[in-house]
Design a protein around this motif. Structure first.
Motif, PDB file in Angstrom:
ATOM      1  N   LYS A  87      38.349  48.145  52.007  1.00 54.49           N
ATOM      2  CA  LYS A  87      39.543  47.369  52.335  1.00 54.49           C
ATOM      3  C   LYS A  87      39.681  47.170  53.831  1.00 54.49           C
ATOM      4  O   LYS A  87      39.973  46.073  54.306  1.00 54.49           O
TER       5      LYS A  87
ATOM      6  N   ASP B 143      37.366  44.752  54.956  1.00 56.62           N
ATOM      7  CA  ASP B 143      37.462  43.556  54.127  1.00 56.62           C
ATOM      8  C   ASP B 143      36.105  43.168  53.536  1.00 56.62           C
ATOM      9  O   ASP B 143      35.685  42.014  53.591  1.00 56.62           O
TER      10      ASP B 143
ATOM     11  N   TYR C 166      34.732  42.114  50.758  1.00 54.27           N
ATOM     12  CA  TYR C 166      35.349  41.679  49.511  1.00 54.27           C
ATOM     13  C   TYR C 166      34.374  41.481  48.372  1.00 54.27           C
ATOM     14  O   TYR C 166      34.793  41.308  47.241  1.00 54.27           O
TER      15      TYR C 166
ATOM     16  N   THR D 290      38.406  44.133  46.537  1.00 55.15           N
ATOM     17  CA  THR D 290      39.570  44.583  47.295  1.00 55.15           C
ATOM     18  C   THR D 290      40.881  44.606  46.526  1.00 55.15           C
ATOM     19  O   THR D 290      41.809  45.274  46.968  1.00 55.15           O
ATOM     20  N   GLU D 291      41.002  43.860  45.438  1.00 58.00           N
ATOM     21  CA  GLU D 291      42.316  43.842  44.789  1.00 58.00           C
ATOM     22  C   GLU D 291      42.158  44.213  43.319  1.00 58.00           C
ATOM     23  O   GLU D 291      41.405  45.122  42.996  1.00 58.00           O
TER      24      GLU D 291
ATOM     25  N   CYS E  39      41.830  35.735  47.070  1.00 58.25           N
ATOM     26  CA  CYS E  39      40.694  36.621  46.811  1.00 58.25           C
ATOM     27  C   CYS E  39      39.820  36.099  45.684  1.00 58.25           C
ATOM     28  O   CYS E  39      38.588  36.207  45.743  1.00 58.25           O
TER      29      CYS E  39
END
Lengths: 323, 372
Positions: free
Chosen positions: A89, A92, A94, A122-123, A148
């Motif tokens: 994170k 980043d 991703y 990341t999410e 994202c």
């Protein structure tokens, strides 16, 4: 045809990590030396039970742009959040990429496996946002954003385009999680229209798991949100011969961290540590990916694939196989 | 009614494994069951054909039941995946009969209609979903020694259906884990293991990342485990679990999982054991039970399967055998299972998922012929 100065040695941050991590990163260091590869390592000690990644480590990675690491063991249950997730994170990173394929000499039950799993890093379910509403009831938030989802879809199609891949498959559960995974799918479909030369299809994640174990040859590049990607990557790695041999990494706009592709077993067991019997192939192949990333392709090509043995034997075999 | 359902539940829990007798021998179980007068009275069962290949496979069940002259009669209701809600008369019928058998309902992807499968499970509080994945003799697979029962929490977790768009382009989806649901599914899993002589229960989780949610699930499992000291208990993180399933499936026995992981693990386990169209299963709660194809993948099938009538009825037939035991008709269940297993073992069930060309009618006729 190199340009003058291309051979200048590059600094790479090295995090040995926990468990078998130090063993396998040690193997990489040995092989790099034997090849006289133009990389030198800045080693830092990071362990999974630290509260956060030390500031100096992050600075080093930001400076070098490239890092190689062993597994960090995240404690189950309360308190310490995962340092693996934190690294991804903060920098980043991703996209997480795992390349699962049948290797010559590795016996598997499945043939014709050649799958690249690209996972949003990341999410999703790993947002880490949980709370106890009332005692005995916990809510965990899964967050999906257009931003994202679009960039991971873009990465997946770009990867397919640059690597001459024919098909991208989006993995989802939008029949149940209609808004969340629906948003993910929408983003994938939008990006797909920009790459008309690449086939695009979608598959619900439970059917995907079953298809992976019965007909893996139908999959090429797969793009998935965070949690499904974790499971699909490990399943695909398993059918292709095990996570101990599949390479992978995490990449973002500015930085890249290379590690064993799928996460299962990257810390290994105590027995493996005690007997020095960790499998360094995954990390060695990831370090070859790293060499390409650093623009040293001929060194990457010289790395070979050994078979089983103790870590030292395997390393020696690799070194012996280098020209 | 609740107290009477406990013996029904225990009957459900008995796994549909064949006895050790060879397929061609007569059933030796006729003396073991001593019925009470009136036990042969026919029972009503709600039947939902569903979508896609659903009507084909439920028709197969009806045919085989008729051929066996089993004491069940079906109350058929039309339900389709794109309806807004399950019709009230169907719910009443299931509540009255307590037992239902259904084909797949195709849930549309994306906006609007929520899954009727999920709605059925929530309304009737069918909190445990059970899939039994095992190697069938005669069914070619890449994995041997597969004998796994996946017990999945069926009502909460990621399938709470609570989503909202915070701001345009950002969606939050709530995963809810409660102590109450975690405890009862753990209790069901251990009880199942205990009643079916299983040695080990494995909890599947991702509590290194979702510490509170899956942590609560694990805590509940550990508490219940202490009450069953004779059964081994261990835990495995879900990503490692997926990999172990495809490399060493023999290490797993009974697995207990929250909702989403259970869906994926069940389908993976069904896949390695030969395919989701062979594995039986059902959803059970305190009072009601719905039997259907065990793992969800492919239970609606493709248009080609429907048009050419080449669906595979084995999963639903084995589930209907589970249902017969649930209704206390074990000898019919045994006959049905033996016939199905014999047909599979002799290679006479070469449906499309096995690369063959048999129509469902051919398979059903083979099974009916194999019934004693």
């Amino acid at each position: 045809m190199p340009r003058p100065g291309d051979g200048a040695p590059r600094a790479v941050t090295l995090l040995p990590g926990d468990g078998i991590g130090p063993l396998v990163t040690g193997a990489v260091e040995q092989v790099m030396e034997a090849m006289h590869a133009p990389v030198y390592f800045e080693k830092y000690d990071v362990h999974g039970d630290m509260t956060t990644v030390p500031a100096e480590v992050l600075e080093s990675i930001r400076r070098n742009k490239v890092c190689l690491k062993g597994g960090l063991r995240t404690p189950v249950g309360g308190g310490v959040s995962s340092l693996n997730v934190q690294l991804r994170k903060e920098l980043d990173l991703y996209a997480s990429l795992v390349n699962c394929f049948n290797m010559v000499g590795v016996p598997t039950r499945h043939e014709n496996v050649d799958i690249v799993v690209i996972r949003e890093n990341t999410e999703g379910e790993y947002a880490g946002l949980e709370h106890e509403v009332v005692p005995g009831v916990v809510e965990s938030l899964k967050v999906i954003t257009k931003f994202c989802s679009e960039r991971i879809a873009k990465y997946a199609f770009e990867y397919a385009y640059l690597n001459n891949r024919k098909k991208v498959t989006a993995v989802h559960k939008a029949n149940i999680m209609k808004l969340a995974d629906g948003l993910f799918l929408e983003s994938c479909r939008n990006i797909a229209t920009k790459y008309p030369g690449i086939k695009y299809n979608e598959i619900i994640v439970d059917n995907c798991c079953m298809q992976l174990v019965s007909k893996p040859e139908q999959f090429d590049v797969m793009v998935t949100p965070n949690l499904y990607g974790n499971l699909v990557a490990n399943t695909a790695a398993g059918i292709a011969g095990g996570t101990g041999i599949m390479p992978g990494g995490n990449v973002g706009q500015g930085h890249a961290i290379f590690e064993q592709g799928a996460s299962a077993g990257n810390v290994g067991t105590e027995k493996q540590v005690a007997q020095n019997k960790a499998n360094p192939v995954a990390l060695l192949l990831s370090s070859a990916m790293m060499l390409r990333h650093l623009q040293f392709p001929s060194f990457a090509d010289r790395l070979e694939t050994p078979s089983s043995g103790s870590t030292q034997e395997v390393t020696d075999a690799v070194i012996a196989a280098l020209d």
